[in-house]
Each structure stands twice: as structure tokens, then as C-alpha cells.
Design an enzyme around this catalytic site. Structure first.
Site, mmCIF file in Angstrom:
data_model
loop_
_atom_site.group_PDB
_atom_site.id
_atom_site.type_symbol
_atom_site.label_atom_id
_atom_site.label_comp_id
_atom_site.label_asym_id
_atom_site.label_seq_id
_atom_site.Cartn_x
_atom_site.Cartn_y
_atom_site.Cartn_z
ATOM 1 N N ARG A 70 21.852 -16.710 57.566
ATOM 2 C CA ARG A 70 21.559 -17.694 58.600
ATOM 3 C C ARG A 70 20.757 -17.043 59.720
ATOM 4 N NH1 ARG A 70 25.427 -18.510 61.300
ATOM 5 N NH2 ARG A 70 27.022 -17.348 60.192
ATOM 6 N N TYR A 199 17.868 -20.287 52.305
ATOM 7 C CA TYR A 199 19.154 -19.596 52.166
ATOM 8 C C TYR A 199 20.337 -20.322 52.791
ATOM 9 C CZ TYR A 199 22.017 -15.629 51.015
ATOM 10 O OH TYR A 199 22.964 -14.828 50.433
ATOM 11 N N GLY A 201 23.418 -21.541 54.710
ATOM 12 C CA GLY A 201 23.606 -22.481 55.799
ATOM 13 C C GLY A 201 22.307 -22.970 56.433
ATOM 14 N N LYS A 208 26.874 -26.155 57.201
ATOM 15 C CA LYS A 208 27.016 -25.881 58.640
ATOM 16 C C LYS A 208 26.298 -26.937 59.483
ATOM 17 C CE LYS A 208 28.915 -21.928 57.504
ATOM 18 N NZ LYS A 208 30.334 -21.666 57.585
ATOM 19 N N HIS A 228 35.459 -24.646 61.660
ATOM 20 C CA HIS A 228 35.103 -23.596 60.701
ATOM 21 C C HIS A 228 36.393 -22.942 60.207
ATOM 22 C CE1 HIS A 228 32.580 -19.645 59.983
ATOM 23 N NE2 HIS A 228 32.650 -20.370 58.892
ATOM 24 N N SER A 250 32.329 -15.848 60.308
ATOM 25 C CA SER A 250 31.691 -15.611 59.020
ATOM 26 C C SER A 250 32.003 -14.205 58.514
ATOM 27 C CB SER A 250 30.184 -15.780 59.163
ATOM 28 O OG SER A 250 29.905 -17.065 59.683
ATOM 29 N N CYS A 252 34.796 -12.879 57.670
ATOM 30 C CA CYS A 252 35.992 -12.267 58.253
ATOM 31 C C CYS A 252 37.276 -12.682 57.544
ATOM 32 C CB CYS A 252 36.071 -12.570 59.740
ATOM 33 S SG CYS A 252 34.789 -11.724 60.678
ATOM 34 N N GLY A 253 37.179 -13.214 56.318
ATOM 35 C CA GLY A 253 38.385 -13.355 55.514
ATOM 36 C C GLY A 253 38.907 -14.744 55.198
ATOM 37 N N THR A 255 37.782 -17.059 52.870
ATOM 38 C CA THR A 255 37.863 -17.290 51.420
ATOM 39 C C THR A 255 39.038 -16.507 50.845
ATOM 40 O OG1 THR A 255 35.482 -17.631 51.320
ATOM 41 C CG2 THR A 255 36.586 -17.117 49.244
ATOM 42 N N ASP A 277 36.237 -22.962 54.050
ATOM 43 C CA ASP A 277 35.228 -22.752 55.101
ATOM 44 C C ASP A 277 35.226 -23.820 56.183
ATOM 45 O OD1 ASP A 277 33.110 -20.879 55.871
ATOM 46 O OD2 ASP A 277 31.738 -22.565 55.608
ATOM 47 N N ARG A 366 26.004 -13.881 47.778
ATOM 48 C CA ARG A 366 26.988 -14.970 47.725
ATOM 49 C C ARG A 366 27.148 -15.519 46.313
ATOM 50 N NH1 ARG A 366 29.525 -16.826 52.800
ATOM 51 N NH2 ARG A 366 28.586 -15.456 54.314
ATOM 52 N N GLY A 491 46.514 -9.730 49.750
ATOM 53 C CA GLY A 491 47.778 -10.350 49.333
ATOM 54 C C GLY A 491 48.913 -10.101 50.317
ATOM 55 N N ASP A 492 48.888 -8.933 50.963
ATOM 56 C CA ASP A 492 49.971 -8.618 51.895
ATOM 57 C C ASP A 492 49.916 -9.459 53.173
ATOM 58 O OD1 ASP A 492 51.620 -6.683 50.546
ATOM 59 O OD2 ASP A 492 49.856 -5.375 50.580
HETATM 60 P P1 GTP Z 1 32.105 -16.903 55.315
HETATM 61 O O1 GTP Z 1 31.939 -17.471 53.964
HETATM 62 O O2 GTP Z 1 30.920 -16.145 55.794
HETATM 63 O O3 GTP Z 1 32.513 -17.939 56.335
HETATM 64 O O4 GTP Z 1 33.231 -15.731 55.230
HETATM 65 P P2 GTP Z 1 34.818 -15.711 55.050
HETATM 66 O O5 GTP Z 1 35.476 -15.851 56.377
HETATM 67 O O6 GTP Z 1 35.235 -16.660 53.993
HETATM 68 O O7 GTP Z 1 35.099 -14.202 54.588
HETATM 69 P P3 GTP Z 1 35.591 -13.614 53.169
HETATM 70 O O8 GTP Z 1 36.973 -14.059 52.802
HETATM 71 O O9 GTP Z 1 34.529 -13.862 52.184
HETATM 72 O O10 GTP Z 1 35.685 -12.062 53.504
HETATM 73 C C1 GTP Z 1 34.583 -11.308 53.953
HETATM 74 C C2 GTP Z 1 34.807 -9.845 53.727
HETATM 75 O O11 GTP Z 1 36.029 -9.430 54.366
HETATM 76 C C3 GTP Z 1 34.946 -9.485 52.249
HETATM 77 O O12 GTP Z 1 34.219 -8.320 51.975
HETATM 78 C C4 GTP Z 1 36.427 -9.266 52.079
HETATM 79 O O13 GTP Z 1 36.705 -8.361 51.048
HETATM 80 C C5 GTP Z 1 36.876 -8.757 53.453
HETATM 81 N N1 GTP Z 1 38.287 -9.121 53.733
HETATM 82 C C6 GTP Z 1 38.855 -10.345 53.568
HETATM 83 N N2 GTP Z 1 40.182 -10.318 53.862
HETATM 84 C C7 GTP Z 1 40.461 -9.040 54.235
HETATM 85 C C8 GTP Z 1 41.668 -8.366 54.657
HETATM 86 O O14 GTP Z 1 42.764 -8.942 54.743
HETATM 87 N N3 GTP Z 1 41.546 -7.038 54.970
HETATM 88 C C9 GTP Z 1 40.353 -6.367 54.882
HETATM 89 N N4 GTP Z 1 40.322 -5.082 55.211
HETATM 90 N N5 GTP Z 1 39.206 -6.972 54.469
HETATM 91 C C10 GTP Z 1 39.246 -8.285 54.160
HETATM 92 C C1 SPV Z 2 29.018 -18.495 57.097
HETATM 93 O O1 SPV Z 2 28.102 -17.747 57.484
HETATM 94 O O2 SPV Z 2 30.004 -18.771 57.828
HETATM 95 C C2 SPV Z 2 28.968 -19.060 55.736
HETATM 96 C C3 SPV Z 2 27.772 -18.852 54.928
HETATM 97 O O3 SPV Z 2 29.922 -19.715 55.336
HETATM 98 S S1 SPV Z 2 26.458 -19.926 55.303
HETATM 99 O O4 SPV Z 2 26.606 -21.130 54.490
HETATM 100 O O5 SPV Z 2 25.189 -19.260 54.962
HETATM 101 O O6 SPV Z 2 26.473 -20.273 56.697
HETATM 102 MN MN MN Z 3 31.602 -19.807 56.931
#
Ligand code: GTP
Ligand code: SPV
Ligand code: MN
Length: 581
Positions: A70, A199, A201, A208, A228, A250, A252-253, A255, A277, A366, A491-492
Site C-alpha cells: 500500500r 497491488y 489494498g 481497505k 481493522h 498491518s 502484526c498478527g 491472521t 482483517d 501475500r 498458539g501460546d
Molecule cells: P495484515 O494482513 O497486514 O493486516 O497483517 P496481520 O495483522 O494479519 O498479520 P499476520 O497474522 O499475517 O502476521 C504478520 C507477521 O507477524 C507474520 O510474519 C507472523 O508470523 C508474525 N506473527 C504473528 N503472530 C505472532 C506472534 O504471536 N508472535 C510473533 N513473534 N510473531 C507473530
Molecule cells: C494490510 O496492510 O493491513 C493488509 C494488506 O491487510 S492490504 O490489503 O494490502 O492493505
Molecule cells: Mn490488514
């Protein structure tokens, strides 16, 4: 025109006259249409076939190397008054923005096909859902929208049946020139114009642009929330059902948390995935917030996704998925950093892999895949009424200071916590990675209006919903002095969710600290966890001096939003300041 909706017919005609495509294709969403487009994209090299034995129906797309995330600096909110977009957005006057965009769109689809994509955000029969139509010249966008939204004839029929407003999204990849790239939003006109990027978003306008920037604006006017946030279902061993919504910036975890698999010893606990999301929440007659996931698919971060970190995600990625900017192995399987010990031979740009050139997969590479392919998919994702939310979590990436979990004193304090969450920036948007910035409710890039008004809207939810969820913050990303994550995460994180449930049920007391309520010693289950007592204690230590500085920094941050910042959250900040004194 294959529609009975006069305004839709008029608009498509107007766009065609401006952009001058060779062909106009109204997307039906049929499997035949999907196959034909795939064949076309394979011919043109826009899709690269992956190993069809290991990954049937999976294709790789390599975006332009200058178009990988983005573009926040090129994203604008075009309200009539600049003040209404707020300091959190770039603003342009609607007339100027239309003129600029229409000049770019002029004749831009000559020699191309114009695809008209009717889509529905949310279950097709849900009163909470909203529709839009995206016009694009990118078949890649069509194939992604097919997975990410309810797209095609059923959506068109709903738009016609409602015979009312729908969001108009006009998109062209243009020349993919970063100098000729803009993402413009006209919230009053329910209109989006996006040019020059293919690309994520920037281009999948249902996500978005519609479901957050335009929808947040509508939500404010209509008394609901467009956020979000992931939505997960949690079933306890007693068979009790809970739903949690969580906002993290984005990459930060979200998914990962949405499809968490509990640790071994959590027998009888089950996590299901409603969304990863975006969350639309509305007060119900029972005074609770009822949420739907407006999306139908995942556009997830690949790096770090593995059989140990996120087995559910990995399991859905071996069939009918689109991969964007990943690497490939010698036998043509998709690969990314942190996946497994296979060896990449070709990097995301299509060059022979050489570690000197950086990672094999782009850090913001992605996957796109349908929600229903997720092993933890929740049937409730199709429920037209949505799911009732029991807890809201805000979080971010903070290497220091911010505790593992912290519960708000009350709703207004929860709004303050959400409004002032900070996080390190990630590769999901262009710009510097790893800079700590305030990212209120993880909506910094996505709120379609002034943050001061947005905070007030959150505060006001108390008048609309008498049974609001409890609010928490979490931080999975604390690091020790050697730069290692202190909390095992993934998982923890179930252990933290369990404590949150216990708090909702009133089963445990909490430690009252100046910044909120934290688990009493022994209440956070650490059985079978490899974590020493000092590390655990550090995850919950309130560094008073550090927090006094944080509060001073928050003062400066809120000052940017002037007198639109609600008095209620200033009062909460004052309470925190006094408790820290
Ligand atoms: P967007 O799709 O951009 O909105 O991202 P998101 O918030 O869904 O983030 P996603 O779950 O894809 O995680 C992003 C990155 O953070 C990945 O590389 C994960 O492996 C890492 N991550 C997710 N959860 C954790 C966690 O609990 N601990 C750590 N250390 N890393 C994490
Ligand atoms: C984000 O950046 O928070 C995403 C990916 O979920 S995008 O659809 O490119 O914005
Ligand atoms: Mn997102």
C-alpha cells in the site's frame, strides 16, 4: 447493459466513454469465467503456474517490483472540508481530485478489457452487508476479488433489488508508474478512484478503500463501527461460545490469532475463524455489538507462515490459492522465508535466488485464498445476523514497555487505550520499517475521517449499546536485550485468551496497576511453557518512569487532534497520569 439499475448502467457507460476500453466484461462469478481468465493470465504471463501436483489450482503473480505494498503517502480522503479528513489523512479538494484522476483515466483502457465487478461485502442475505461495483482493467484484481468478496451475479441482483446506493470504485493499473499513482476516496459520493497500482489494498477496492475508509465514514453517520479487526470464535471445554474482535496494525498478527491452534494441554478448547482483517459491528437489540466479516477470503502475509506458527494457514495454501511475490523451489512450489527447509531457486522478482539480493520472497508477499478453505473456518461467518462480540483487543508491535495483556478500567479507558496504541511499522506499506508510531485502533491508514471525531464515535457507542464488550490490550512482541521475543506467541497466545475469558466470566481477580488490570501471579496459565519466572515478571512490569514518558508523548499526540478529542478520554488519561505520579 446487463443491468436494470439505471445509475449503475449510467456510470459504467460514463466510465467506458472516459477510459475507452476495447471490451467490457460484466463479471458473473462463474467457474467458467474464472477458468477463462486464468488461461488468459497464463498466456500473458500475469499468472505463473505452480506445481499442480502439490498445489492444484495455485498460481504465482509477480507484481511490478515498484508496486509491492500500500502507498499511504499517495492515499487521499477527499471531503469538501479539509478539517473533516483530519491530520490522520492526506486530503485533496474533491473537484481537484476528480480532475486529476479523470485526466489519468482518460483513454487509459484502450487496447484493454474493462471488467465490471459487482460485489457484496458480507453475507449476501445480511442486513449488515453493503455492496459495491469495482471497474478495473486488471484480471489479477478480478481473480482476487473473486476470492475476497461475494462477487458476480448474486451481488448484482442485490444491488438491483435494493435499487439504491452502492460504492463506485474505479481502478486502472495505468502504467504502474509510481509518479502517476493515487488512491482517492470521496466518502460523501461513495466513490473511490485508484490509478497506477495493481497491488493489494491499493487495487482490491472492496477491502481497505470500501470496507474501511468509506465504511468507517458511513458507520459514523449510521451508528456502527467499521474496524481493522479479526473476528474469532472461542469454545470452552464446557461448550460455551465466545467471540473476540482484535485490532492489530498491518502485519502484526491478526491472521495468525484468527486461526490459532491451542497448545496440547488445552483439550476441549477450540478456536474458529470468522475473519482475519475487517470487522463491521452494530449494536443489537440486546445492547451487544454484533459483528460480520465483510470479506470472503484472506489476503495474508506469507513470510513467517509455517506448520509450527500457523498450521491452519499452511493447510489452506495447497489448493486454489493465488501467491503474490513469493519465491519458488526447483520443483515449482511456492516458498517464503520461515516456511520450511526447502530451498528457493527463484526469487520474487523471477531472478535466480541469491541471498546477497535480500529475501527470496518479498517481506510483503501475500496469499489470496477463500475463507471456506480454512480448516478453522466458522460457519458463523455466513450468519446474516453476525456474531456477538464478548471482548475487544487492541495491540501492536512494541519491543519495550507495553505488557503482554492489560485490561481497561472501563469503556472510556478502553477507547483511550485503543486510541493511543503504538506499533512498529511493517512492510505492508511503503516507507520505513520498524518506526514506532501511534496507530489508533490499527486504523491510522484506514480511518476515512478525523481521528478526533472517530474517538468520539467510539466513546458514544456507550449510548447506543448498553452491553459493550470488555476491552484489553496485548503485545506479543516484547524483546529482551538480545533482541529475542520474550513471549512464545502464536498458539501460546491461547493462554492470554483464556485469561480474558476468565475475566469476562468474573472467575479471576486482577492486579490493579496504574495503567490497567493485569493477571495476578499464577492466573496466567504457563503450564508446560518454557518461560522463566523473571521473563514472565518482566512481561507484566509497569515501568513507571517509562509510562510517564509514554503519557507525555500521548499528550503531544492527542494535541495534534485538537478540541475534537473527546473530553472523556482526556479524563481517562488524567486518571492514568495521577496513578503513575
Ligand atoms: P495484515 O494482513 O497486514 O493486516 O497483517 P496481520 O495483522 O494479519 O498479520 P499476520 O497474522 O499475517 O502476521 C504478520 C507477521 O507477524 C507474520 O510474519 C507472523 O508470523 C508474525 N506473527 C504473528 N503472530 C505472532 C506472534 O504471536 N508472535 C510473533 N513473534 N510473531 C507473530
Ligand atoms: C494490510 O496492510 O493491513 C493488509 C494488506 O491487510 S492490504 O490489503 O494490502 O492493505
Ligand atoms: Mn490488514
Amino acid at each position: 447493459m446487463p443491468t436494470t439499475h439505471p445509475e449503475l448502467a449510467r456510470w459504467v457507460d460514463e466510465v467506458a466513454r472516459l477510459t475507452r476500453p476495447d471490451i467490457i466484461h460484466w463479471c458473473t462469478g462463474s467457474p467458467e469465467e474464472a477458468d477463462a481468465l486464468t488461461r488468459l493470465m497464463l498466456e500473458k504471463g500475469e499468472f505463473i503456474e505452480l506445481n499442480q501436483e502439490t498445489h492444484p489450482g495455485c498460481y504465482l503473480h509477480r507484481s511490478d517490483p515498484q508496486d509491492v505494498a500500500r502507498v499511504e503517502h499517495l492515499t487521499f480522503i477527499c471531503t469538501p472540508e479539509k478539517e473533516d479528513a483530519g491530520p490522520n489523512n492526506h486530503w485533496m479538494a474533491p473537484d481537484e481530485a476528480h480532475a486529476k484522476m479523470d485526466a489519468l483515466f482518460d483513454g487509459c483502457m484502450q487496447g484493454r478489457t474493462m471488467y465490471v465487478i459487482p460485489y457484496c461485502m458480507g453475507p449476501i442475505d445480511s442486513p449488515l452487508s453493503r455492496c459495491g461495483v469495482e471497474i478495473t482493467d486488471s484480471p489479477y484484481v478480478v481473480q482476487n476479488m473473486r476470492l475476497m468478496t461475494r462477487m458476480g451475479t448474486p451481488a448484482l441482483r442485490r444491488i438491483e433489488a435494493e435499487n439504491g446506493d452502492f460504492v463506485k470504485g474505479l481502478h486502472s493499473i495505468g502504467e504502474l508508474d509510481p509518479e502517476r499513482r493515487f488512491i482517492m476516496h470521496f466518502p460523501e459520493e461513495l466513490t473511490i478512484k485508484s490509478y497506477g497500482s495493481g497491488y493489494g489494498g491499493n487495487a482490491l477496492l472492496g477491502k481497505k478503500c470500501h470496507a474501511l475508509r468509506i465504511a468507517s465514514h458511513q458507520a459514523r453517520n449510521e451508528g456502527w463501527l467499521a474496524e481493522h479487526m479479526l473476528i474469532l470464535g472461542l469454545e470452552s471445554p464446557e461448550g460455551k461460545q465466545y467471540h473476540i474482535a482484535a485490532a492489530f496494525p498491518s502485519a502484526c498478527g491478526k491472521t495468525n490469532l484468527a486461526m490459532l491452534i491451542p497448545p496440547q494441554e488445552y483439550k476441549g478448547w477450540k478456536i474458529t475463524t470468522v475473519g482475519d482483517d475487517i470487522c463491521w459491528m452494530r449494536p443489537g437489540e440486546d445492547g451487544r455489538l454484533w459483528a460480520i466479516n465483510p470479506e470472503a477470503g484472506f489476503f495474508g502475509v506469507t513470510p513467517g507462515t509455517s506448520a509450527t506458527t500457523n498450521p491452519n494457514a499452511l493447510a489452506m495454501l495447497d489448493k486454489d490459492a493465488i501467491f503474490t511475490n513469493v519465491a519458488v523451489t526447483a520443483d515449482n512450489q511456492p516458498w517464503w522465508e520461515g516456511k520450511d527447509d526447502q530451498v528457493p531457486v527463484t526469487d520474487w522478482k523471477g531472478q535466480p535466488y541469491n541471498p546477497d539480493n535480500g529475501p527470496a520472497a518479498h517481506p510483503n508477499s501475500r496469499f489470496t485464498v477463500a475463507l471456506k478453505r480454512c480448516p478453522s473456518y466458522s460457519e458463523k461467518a455466513e450468519d446474516p445476523q453476525g456474531v456477538p462480540i464478548d471482548a475487544i483487543i487492541f495491540g501492536g508491535r512494541r519491543a519495550t514497555l507495553v505488557p503482554l495483556v492489560n485490561e481497561a478500567r472501563n469503556w472510556n479507558h478502553g477507547v483511550l487505550m485503543g486510541a493511543t496504541v503504538a506499533s512498529e511499522t511493517t512492510a505492508a506499506a511503503t516507507g520505513k520499517v520498524g518506526v514506532v508510531r501511534r496507530d489508533p485502533m490499527a486504523m491510522k491508514p484506514f480511518c476515512g475521517y478525523h481521528f478526533g471525531d472517530y474517538f468520539q464515535h467510539w466513546v458514544n457507542m456507550q449510548e447506543k449499546a448498553k452491553n459493550l464488550p470488555k476491552v484489553f490490550t496485548v503485545n506479543w512482541f516484547r524483546k529482551d536485550t538480545d533482541g529475542r521475543f520474550m513471549w512464545p506467541g502464536f498458539g501460546d497466545n491461547m493462554r492470554v485468551l483464556e485469561w480474558i475469558i476468565k475475566r469476562i466470566e468474573g472467575q479471576v481477580e486482577a492486579e490493579s496497576t496504574p495503567i490497567g488490570f493485569m493477571p495476578k501471579t499464577g492466573d496466567l496459565n504457563t503450564d508446560d511453557l518454557d518461560i522463566d519466572a523473571d521473563t514472565l515478571a518482566a512481561l507484566f512490569t509497569v515501568d513507571s518512569e517509562g509510562w510517564r514518558q509514554e503519557v507525555a508523548d500521548i499528550d503531544d499526540f492527542l494535541a495534534e487532534y485538537g478540541d475534537r478529542v473527546p473530553e472523556e478520554i482526556r479524563v481517562e488519561l488524567e486518571t492514568t497520569r495521577q496513578k503513575l505520579a
